[in-house]
Design a protein around this motif. Structure first.
Motif, PDB file in Angstrom:
ATOM      1  N   TYR A 343       0.762  -1.095  -0.007  1.00  0.00           N
ATOM      2  CA  TYR A 343      -0.004  -0.035  -0.006  1.00  0.00           C
ATOM      3  C   TYR A 343       0.942   1.208   0.123  1.00  0.00           C
ATOM      4  CZ  TYR A 343      -3.533   3.525   1.701  1.00  0.00           C
ATOM      5  OH  TYR A 343      -4.339   4.475   1.613  1.00  0.00           O
ATOM      6  N   GLU A 344       1.965   1.217   0.829  1.00  0.00           N
ATOM      7  CA  GLU A 344       2.610   2.293   0.939  1.00  0.00           C
ATOM      8  C   GLU A 344       3.520   2.559  -0.236  1.00  0.00           C
ATOM      9  OE1 GLU A 344       5.097   2.138   4.678  1.00  0.00           O
ATOM     10  OE2 GLU A 344       6.492   3.093   3.606  1.00  0.00           O
ATOM     11  N   LEU A 345       3.971   1.643  -0.949  1.00  0.00           N
ATOM     12  CA  LEU A 345       4.840   1.612  -2.150  1.00  0.00           C
ATOM     13  C   LEU A 345       3.790   2.038  -3.375  1.00  0.00           C
ATOM     14  CD1 LEU A 345       7.160  -1.233  -1.772  1.00  0.00           C
ATOM     15  CD2 LEU A 345       7.801   1.030  -1.805  1.00  0.00           C
ATOM     16  N   PHE A 346       2.836   1.730  -3.420  1.00  0.00           N
ATOM     17  CA  PHE A 346       1.874   2.038  -4.389  1.00  0.00           C
ATOM     18  C   PHE A 346       1.259   3.574  -4.116  1.00  0.00           C
ATOM     19  CE2 PHE A 346       0.445  -2.568  -5.138  1.00  0.00           C
ATOM     20  CZ  PHE A 346       1.008  -2.668  -6.378  1.00  0.00           C
ATOM     21  N   GLN A 347       1.379   4.157  -3.109  1.00  0.00           N
ATOM     22  CA  GLN A 347       1.148   5.185  -2.733  1.00  0.00           C
ATOM     23  C   GLN A 347       2.122   6.527  -3.491  1.00  0.00           C
ATOM     24  OE1 GLN A 347       0.234   5.332   1.437  1.00  0.00           O
ATOM     25  NE2 GLN A 347      -1.759   6.394   1.061  1.00  0.00           N
ATOM     26  N   LYS A 348       3.301   5.747  -3.247  1.00  0.00           N
ATOM     27  CA  LYS A 348       4.584   6.485  -3.903  1.00  0.00           C
ATOM     28  C   LYS A 348       4.843   6.317  -5.345  1.00  0.00           C
ATOM     29  CE  LYS A 348       7.103   6.196   0.373  1.00  0.00           C
ATOM     30  NZ  LYS A 348       7.942   5.124   0.859  1.00  0.00           N
ATOM     31  N   SER A 349       3.971   5.356  -5.994  1.00  0.00           N
ATOM     32  CA  SER A 349       4.347   5.007  -7.489  1.00  0.00           C
ATOM     33  C   SER A 349       3.705   5.974  -8.285  1.00  0.00           C
ATOM     34  CB  SER A 349       3.773   3.820  -7.678  1.00  0.00           C
ATOM     35  OG  SER A 349       3.722   3.271  -8.932  1.00  0.00           O
ATOM     36  N   THR A 350       4.381   6.473  -9.423  1.00  0.00           N
ATOM     37  CA  THR A 350       3.979   7.338 -10.320  1.00  0.00           C
ATOM     38  C   THR A 350       3.325   6.482 -11.283  1.00  0.00           C
ATOM     39  OG1 THR A 350       5.952   6.763 -11.613  1.00  0.00           O
ATOM     40  CG2 THR A 350       5.733   8.849 -10.289  1.00  0.00           C
ATOM     41  N   LYS A 351       3.255   5.144 -11.300  1.00  0.00           N
ATOM     42  CA  LYS A 351       2.500   4.214 -12.320  1.00  0.00           C
ATOM     43  C   LYS A 351       1.240   3.348 -11.849  1.00  0.00           C
ATOM     44  CE  LYS A 351       6.334   3.584 -15.348  1.00  0.00           C
ATOM     45  NZ  LYS A 351       7.346   2.794 -15.916  1.00  0.00           N
ATOM     46  N   PHE A 352       1.093   3.422 -10.649  1.00  0.00           N
ATOM     47  CA  PHE A 352       0.054   2.800  -9.922  1.00  0.00           C
ATOM     48  C   PHE A 352      -0.444   3.549  -8.928  1.00  0.00           C
ATOM     49  CE2 PHE A 352       2.242  -0.582 -11.987  1.00  0.00           C
ATOM     50  CZ  PHE A 352       1.230  -1.344 -12.638  1.00  0.00           C
ATOM     51  N   GLU A 353      -1.961   3.090  -8.641  1.00  0.00           N
ATOM     52  CA  GLU A 353      -2.477   3.945  -7.453  1.00  0.00           C
ATOM     53  C   GLU A 353      -3.154   2.742  -6.685  1.00  0.00           C
ATOM     54  OE1 GLU A 353      -4.169   7.537  -8.309  1.00  0.00           O
ATOM     55  OE2 GLU A 353      -5.631   7.579  -6.632  1.00  0.00           O
ATOM     56  N   GLU A 359      -7.430  -4.013   4.639  1.00  0.00           N
ATOM     57  CA  GLU A 359      -7.610  -4.375   6.028  1.00  0.00           C
ATOM     58  C   GLU A 359      -6.918  -5.585   6.746  1.00  0.00           C
ATOM     59  OE1 GLU A 359     -11.506  -3.783   7.843  1.00  0.00           O
ATOM     60  OE2 GLU A 359     -12.179  -3.201   5.653  1.00  0.00           O
ATOM     61  N   LEU A 360      -6.726  -6.516   5.548  1.00  0.00           N
ATOM     62  CA  LEU A 360      -6.156  -7.498   5.918  1.00  0.00           C
ATOM     63  C   LEU A 360      -4.803  -7.902   4.734  1.00  0.00           C
ATOM     64  CD1 LEU A 360      -9.064  -9.942   6.529  1.00  0.00           C
ATOM     65  CD2 LEU A 360      -7.623  -8.630   8.227  1.00  0.00           C
ATOM     66  N   ASP A 361      -4.643  -8.913   3.883  1.00  0.00           N
ATOM     67  CA  ASP A 361      -3.681  -9.178   3.263  1.00  0.00           C
ATOM     68  C   ASP A 361      -3.968  -9.098   1.955  1.00  0.00           C
ATOM     69  OD1 ASP A 361      -4.881 -11.611   3.031  1.00  0.00           O
ATOM     70  OD2 ASP A 361      -3.000 -12.716   3.514  1.00  0.00           O
ATOM     71  N   ILE A 362      -5.025  -8.368   1.396  1.00  0.00           N
ATOM     72  CA  ILE A 362      -5.370  -8.337  -0.056  1.00  0.00           C
ATOM     73  C   ILE A 362      -5.256  -7.119  -0.430  1.00  0.00           C
ATOM     74  CG2 ILE A 362      -7.374  -8.684  -1.977  1.00  0.00           C
ATOM     75  CD1 ILE A 362      -8.383 -10.974   0.095  1.00  0.00           C
ATOM     76  N   ILE A 363      -4.478  -6.731  -1.441  1.00  0.00           N
ATOM     77  CA  ILE A 363      -4.253  -5.544  -1.995  1.00  0.00           C
ATOM     78  C   ILE A 363      -4.979  -5.157  -3.327  1.00  0.00           C
ATOM     79  CG2 ILE A 363      -2.243  -5.876  -2.638  1.00  0.00           C
ATOM     80  CD1 ILE A 363      -2.369  -2.488  -1.405  1.00  0.00           C
ATOM     81  N   ALA A 364      -5.526  -4.065  -3.474  1.00  0.00           N
ATOM     82  CA  ALA A 364      -6.284  -3.658  -5.009  1.00  0.00           C
ATOM     83  C   ALA A 364      -5.623  -2.473  -5.634  1.00  0.00           C
ATOM     84  CB  ALA A 364      -7.766  -3.833  -4.849  1.00  0.00           C
ATOM     85  N   TYR A 365      -5.371  -2.287  -6.736  1.00  0.00           N
ATOM     86  CA  TYR A 365      -4.698  -1.284  -7.239  1.00  0.00           C
ATOM     87  C   TYR A 365      -4.831  -1.043  -8.893  1.00  0.00           C
ATOM     88  CZ  TYR A 365      -1.831  -5.272  -8.091  1.00  0.00           C
ATOM     89  OH  TYR A 365      -1.147  -6.422  -8.363  1.00  0.00           O
ATOM     90  N   PHE A 366      -4.654   0.077  -9.332  1.00  0.00           N
ATOM     91  CA  PHE A 366      -4.924   0.318 -10.701  1.00  0.00           C
ATOM     92  C   PHE A 366      -3.747   1.118 -11.289  1.00  0.00           C
ATOM     93  CE2 PHE A 366      -6.522   4.342 -10.252  1.00  0.00           C
ATOM     94  CZ  PHE A 366      -7.101   4.356  -9.125  1.00  0.00           C
ATOM     95  N   PRO A 367      -3.463   0.885 -12.789  1.00  0.00           N
ATOM     96  CA  PRO A 367      -2.571   1.841 -13.432  1.00  0.00           C
ATOM     97  C   PRO A 367      -3.022   3.085 -13.523  1.00  0.00           C
ATOM     98  CG  PRO A 367      -2.969  -0.133 -14.784  1.00  0.00           C
ATOM     99  CD  PRO A 367      -3.886  -0.098 -13.508  1.00  0.00           C
TER     100      PRO A 367
END
Ligand SMILES: *Cc1c(COP(=O)(O)O)cnc(C)c1O
Length: 448
Positions: A343-353, A359-367
């Motif tokens: 989550y932290e790395l996706f927040q910093k990413s310029t290519k994904f959000e 809340e547990l160990d499932i992360i959802a993200y998008f380009p």
């Protein structure tokens, strides 16, 4: 299988062979013999076919809820296969039935049920939920069963099987059940999911308990995926509020074949009130109840069940106790930390959000990026990343469809040109994901 598991299996097989031989010599019938040539040919083909799988064992697999069992777990399962006990009745496997009672007692204690409960293992979470909903129907005949729009799709299906009307209750933006328009008098049972299959969301059991008590409604917890996270209820890694209340529910389902490191065929259902056992009464002449002790077949919907599943889970829990600082707790903590890191790395990413905070160990993200303005751009880019990883064999993800309205509430700056949007989803259920996440995200970023 690692060397430790190989040694354990060889030792166990040698001892069990001696035990088998202690009954006297016998000869395997010639009809069961296979030539070495056939054996090699068929097993070579088998291995070739199995290599068509995705690498479920590796942290580059960050897709669905799938992973191989712990090596010692499958050594235990294979050991039991030398006998193939059936946990339907005590005669089908006295020791594995004992082990099942012990692990179910461990799970009941873990969920706060104490010494009085009824429960057993099942083939799966679906069968365990079916059984809980069947008992729910028997306890509150003529009444409906309610579940949230995020609950597992099989609840609706099983309501159909049981001939019970199912009611879907929407959740509001805060994740609370929208109970205002619900006719509580018509509802007999409500399902609360602790750890939804899609995004690992934890439903508000604390909201449901007073409402259900007021209206005499049963509570069933579906924690098929999430159940082992209760080991972290007192840690600062998750919000323990709902997990600490599990013992208030009338029934609980957990799937040891998800986070419990078991081979498939291992679900579990627990009932708080052992008196529900009266609904299971049957009197068949062809089962072999020779003792007055409780036979697991007397308290389960299924008949034959793998005794090996109980053996494997028993072995696992001896080696990995259900504790916060030992056994399962540290494993679940790694998975949870992997999701927080992602989550932290996706927040910093310029290519994904990130789509939302896990809340547990499932992360959802998008380009994201300058070329991604419309929902359909997101869907297209997500599909491309998903495909690229599999083509290069560099990572394996899963896709997740979100209704446009739901997505836009969280991310309003996109143009709504479609009814739904496809995003990416990773279940980070290998403890190895914790250290692999930066590398995984690097690979994702170079794929876009
Ligand atoms: C996986 C899952 C189920 C179904 O369990 P199976 O073992 O796949 O049959 C039910 N509910 C939830 C919340 C799940 O995650």
């Amino acid at each position: 299988m690692n060397d430790q598991a190989k040694q354990a299996l060889i030792r166990a097989q040698e001892s069990l062979n001696k035990w088998k031989e202690s009954f006297g010599a016998w000869e395997v019938d010639s009809t069961l013999q296979v030539s070495e040539e056939d054996q090699t040919r068929v097993f070579d083909e088998l291995v070739h076919r199995l290599e068509g799988n995705y690498p479920f064992h590796h942290p580059i697999y960050a897709g669905q809820m799938l992973k191989p069992p712990h090596p010692l777990t499958w050594a235990a399962y294979a050991t039991a296969m030398m006998i193939n006990p059936n946990n339907h009745a005590l005669d089908g496997g006295p020791p594995s039935s004992e082990m099942e009672k012990e692990v179910v007692a461990d799970l009941a204690k873990f969920y706060g049920y104490g010494d009085r409960y009824l429960g057993h293992l099942t083939a799966s979470g679906t069968i365990a939920n079916l059984e809980a909903l069947w008992i729910a129907r028997e306890c509150n005949p003529g009444k409906k069963i309610a579940f949230s729009s995020n609950s597992h799709y099989t609840h609706e299906r099983m309501c159909g099987v049981l001939g019970v009307e199912g009611v879907k209750i929407p959740l509001n933006d805060d994740g609370q059940f929208e109970l205002d328009g619900v006719d509580a008098q018509s509802i007999g049972t409500i399902v609360v999911t602790l750890g939804t299959t899609g995004l690992g969301e934890v439903e508000p059991l604390n909201q449901i308990i007073p409402w259900a008590r007021e209206h005499n409604i049963r509570i069933h917890i579906d924690s098929a995926y999430g159940g082992f996270f209760r080991t972290l209820k007192d840690s600062n890694l998750i919000d323990g509020t709902q997990w600490k209340l599990m013992q208030e529910a009338d029934s609980i389902v957990v799937d040891p074949h998800k986070h419990g490191m078991q081979p498939y065929g291992c679900g579990c259902v627990l009932f708080k009130d052992p008196a529900v056992g009266t609904h299971y009464k049957h009197d068949s002449p062809y089962t072999y109840f020779t003792s007055d002790d409780l036979h697991l077949g007397e308290i389960s919907l299924e008949c034959s069940r793998a005794g090996a599943a109980a053996v494997a889970l028993w072995t696992t829990i001896q080696l990995f106790p259900l504790e916060e600082h030992k056994g399962f707790g540290p494993i679940m903590a790694q998975c949870r930390k992997a999701a927080l890191k992602a989550y932290e790395l996706f927040q910093k990413s310029t290519k994904f959000e990130p789509y939302q905070k896990p809340e547990l160990d499932i992360i959802a993200y998008f380009p994201k990026g300058s070329g991604i303005q419309k929902l359909s751009d997101i869907s297209k880019a997500a599909q491309q990343v998903f495909d690229k990883g599999m083509e290069d064999r560099s990572f394996y993800l899963s896709l997740f469809k979100v209704p446009a309205s739901q997505f836009l509430k969280k991310h309003p700056h996109f143009e709504a040109d479609d009814e739904s949007v496809t995003i990416l989803r990773s279940v980070l259920m290998r403890p190895e994901h914790e250290s692999f996440i930066p590398e995984l995200i690097d690979r994702l970023e170079s794929a876009i």
